[in-house]
Motif scaffolding. Structure first.
Motif, PDB file in Angstrom:
ATOM      1  N   SER A  56      -7.432  -5.476   2.296  1.00  0.00           N
ATOM      2  CA  SER A  56      -8.417  -5.923   3.369  1.00  0.00           C
ATOM      3  C   SER A  56      -8.490  -3.962   3.678  1.00  0.00           C
ATOM      4  CB  SER A  56      -8.046  -6.403   4.700  1.00  0.00           C
ATOM      5  OG  SER A  56      -7.338  -5.612   5.083  1.00  0.00           O
ATOM      6  N   ARG A  57      -8.979  -3.045   4.511  1.00  0.00           N
ATOM      7  CA  ARG A  57      -8.908  -2.134   5.296  1.00  0.00           C
ATOM      8  C   ARG A  57      -7.329  -1.983   6.144  1.00  0.00           C
ATOM      9  NH1 ARG A  57     -12.049   1.893   3.931  1.00  0.00           N
ATOM     10  NH2 ARG A  57     -13.837   1.398   2.344  1.00  0.00           N
ATOM     11  N   VAL A  58      -6.898  -2.817   6.724  1.00  0.00           N
ATOM     12  CA  VAL A  58      -6.166  -3.396   7.690  1.00  0.00           C
ATOM     13  C   VAL A  58      -4.582  -3.085   6.919  1.00  0.00           C
ATOM     14  CG1 VAL A  58      -4.618  -4.671   9.662  1.00  0.00           C
ATOM     15  CG2 VAL A  58      -7.679  -4.924   9.154  1.00  0.00           C
ATOM     16  N   PRO A  59      -4.450  -3.098   6.204  1.00  0.00           N
ATOM     17  CA  PRO A  59      -2.918  -2.444   5.362  1.00  0.00           C
ATOM     18  C   PRO A  59      -2.925  -1.518   5.025  1.00  0.00           C
ATOM     19  CG  PRO A  59      -3.873  -3.879   4.349  1.00  0.00           C
ATOM     20  CD  PRO A  59      -4.642  -4.672   5.693  1.00  0.00           C
ATOM     21  N   ILE A  60      -4.294  -0.821   4.968  1.00  0.00           N
ATOM     22  CA  ILE A  60      -4.662  -0.048   3.770  1.00  0.00           C
ATOM     23  C   ILE A  60      -3.933   1.633   5.761  1.00  0.00           C
ATOM     24  CG2 ILE A  60      -6.095   2.190   3.058  1.00  0.00           C
ATOM     25  CD1 ILE A  60      -6.900  -0.259   1.872  1.00  0.00           C
ATOM     26  N   VAL A 106       1.096  -1.233  -0.322  1.00  0.00           N
ATOM     27  CA  VAL A 106      -0.223  -0.153   0.260  1.00  0.00           C
ATOM     28  C   VAL A 106       1.080   1.719  -0.008  1.00  0.00           C
ATOM     29  CG1 VAL A 106      -1.872   1.476   0.873  1.00  0.00           C
ATOM     30  CG2 VAL A 106      -2.120  -1.199   1.323  1.00  0.00           C
ATOM     31  N   VAL A 107       2.054   0.769   0.445  1.00  0.00           N
ATOM     32  CA  VAL A 107       3.148   2.292   0.640  1.00  0.00           C
ATOM     33  C   VAL A 107       3.212   2.657  -0.741  1.00  0.00           C
ATOM     34  CG1 VAL A 107       5.328   3.142   1.941  1.00  0.00           C
ATOM     35  CG2 VAL A 107       3.617   2.417   3.789  1.00  0.00           C
ATOM     36  N   SER A 108       4.347   1.471  -1.477  1.00  0.00           N
ATOM     37  CA  SER A 108       4.280   1.445  -2.099  1.00  0.00           C
ATOM     38  C   SER A 108       3.642   2.201  -3.457  1.00  0.00           C
ATOM     39  CB  SER A 108       5.105   0.591  -3.283  1.00  0.00           C
ATOM     40  OG  SER A 108       6.399   0.215  -2.417  1.00  0.00           O
ATOM     41  N   HIS A 109       2.249   1.499  -3.512  1.00  0.00           N
ATOM     42  CA  HIS A 109       0.750   2.254  -4.255  1.00  0.00           C
ATOM     43  C   HIS A 109       0.731   3.686  -3.862  1.00  0.00           C
ATOM     44  CE1 HIS A 109      -2.354   1.688  -6.476  1.00  0.00           C
ATOM     45  NE2 HIS A 109      -3.190   2.632  -5.781  1.00  0.00           N
ATOM     46  N   ILE A 110       0.579   4.185  -2.097  1.00  0.00           N
ATOM     47  CA  ILE A 110       0.978   5.800  -3.329  1.00  0.00           C
ATOM     48  C   ILE A 110       1.365   6.554  -3.303  1.00  0.00           C
ATOM     49  CG2 ILE A 110       0.418   7.784  -0.527  1.00  0.00           C
ATOM     50  CD1 ILE A 110      -1.246   5.287   0.681  1.00  0.00           C
ATOM     51  N   ILE A 111       3.058   6.052  -2.281  1.00  0.00           N
ATOM     52  CA  ILE A 111       3.916   6.668  -3.090  1.00  0.00           C
ATOM     53  C   ILE A 111       3.526   7.204  -4.976  1.00  0.00           C
ATOM     54  CG2 ILE A 111       6.593   6.684  -3.526  1.00  0.00           C
ATOM     55  CD1 ILE A 111       5.050   7.909  -1.124  1.00  0.00           C
TER      56      ILE A 111
END
Length: 221
Positions: free
Chosen positions: A44-48, A13-18
């Motif tokens: 799921s929403r947890v890692p987000i 998720v971090v890589s996706h947002i960056i």
């Protein structure tokens, strides 16, 4: 998008947002659409939420009560400041290494440098840049310094640099200088080599993001 096995979901998720920021799909003040990330990554929403917490801690996102998470200021000055800090932090561990280089560390750094000189492709070169850097940081940076350095690494995804063809030409001299300073027990020049490399990285990233139109007119949140 399929899950990447062997990679933590939060890091995906971090890589996706960056990546969305680096391609101009997210800009300063934009709200993070968690539903869209769920849909795009199949997570799921947890890692987000975990990724949002990390990125807020790293100064990349900011959260607003009952409104969600938003992209913090992301412009040329932000990129320059990030790289200035990254150079200072790596310079601390490199200076420590130069003050007390052991034969084992010198041999490992020399081997990484040999591979970097022989590298025929950008990925091989960049992979061994990471080996060189981690050899120093793992040995000479304490847990707090290592954590702060890692926080800065998420801001510059490896894909950005493996896609930069002149990497070897631009960066290899700075690694030669850093190794020479460490071998000669010269902490100040080891520190300067790290700072110089970060200045080059900043210049390249700002130029590329400007070319992509990422640093265009900002939208209101």
């Amino acid at each position: 998008m399929p899950k990447k096995y062997g990679v933590k979901e939060k890091d995906q998720v971090v890589s996706h947002i960056i990546n969305l920021m680096m391609t101009g799909k997210l800009r300063t003040g934009d709200r993070i659409d968690r539903n869209e990330i769920v849909r795009d990554l199949g997570l799921s929403r947890v890692p987000i939420q975990e990724a949002v917490v990390q990125l807020e801690h790293d100064g990349i996102l900011s959260t607003r009560y009952h409104r969600g998470a938003f992209v913090a200021r992301f412009d040329e000055a932000t990129v320059a400041e990030h790289h200035e800090l990254y150079g200072i932090l790596n310079g601390i561990s490199s200076a420590r290494c130069a003050a007390n280089p052991t034969p084992r560390i010198l041999a490992q750094l020399e081997e990484s440098l040999r591979i970097m000189h022989a590298a025929k492709d950008v990925k091989t070169f960049q992979d061994n840049c990471w080996v060189f850097r981690n050899t120093i940081n793992d040995e000479y940076a304490g847990p707090r310094l290592q954590a702060t350095i890692r926080a800065g690494e998420s801001f510059a995804p490896s894909d950005f640099w493996t896609g930069y063809t002149p990497s070897k030409t631009e960066f290899l001299p700075t690694y030669d200088d850093e190794f020479a300073a460490i071998r000669d027990r010269d902490p100040e020049n080891a520190r300067k080599a790290c700072m110089h490399r970060s200045e080059i990285m900043s210049r390249i990233m700002i130029a590329e993001l400007t070319r992509r139109g990422v640093f265009g007119e900002l939208r209101s949140p």
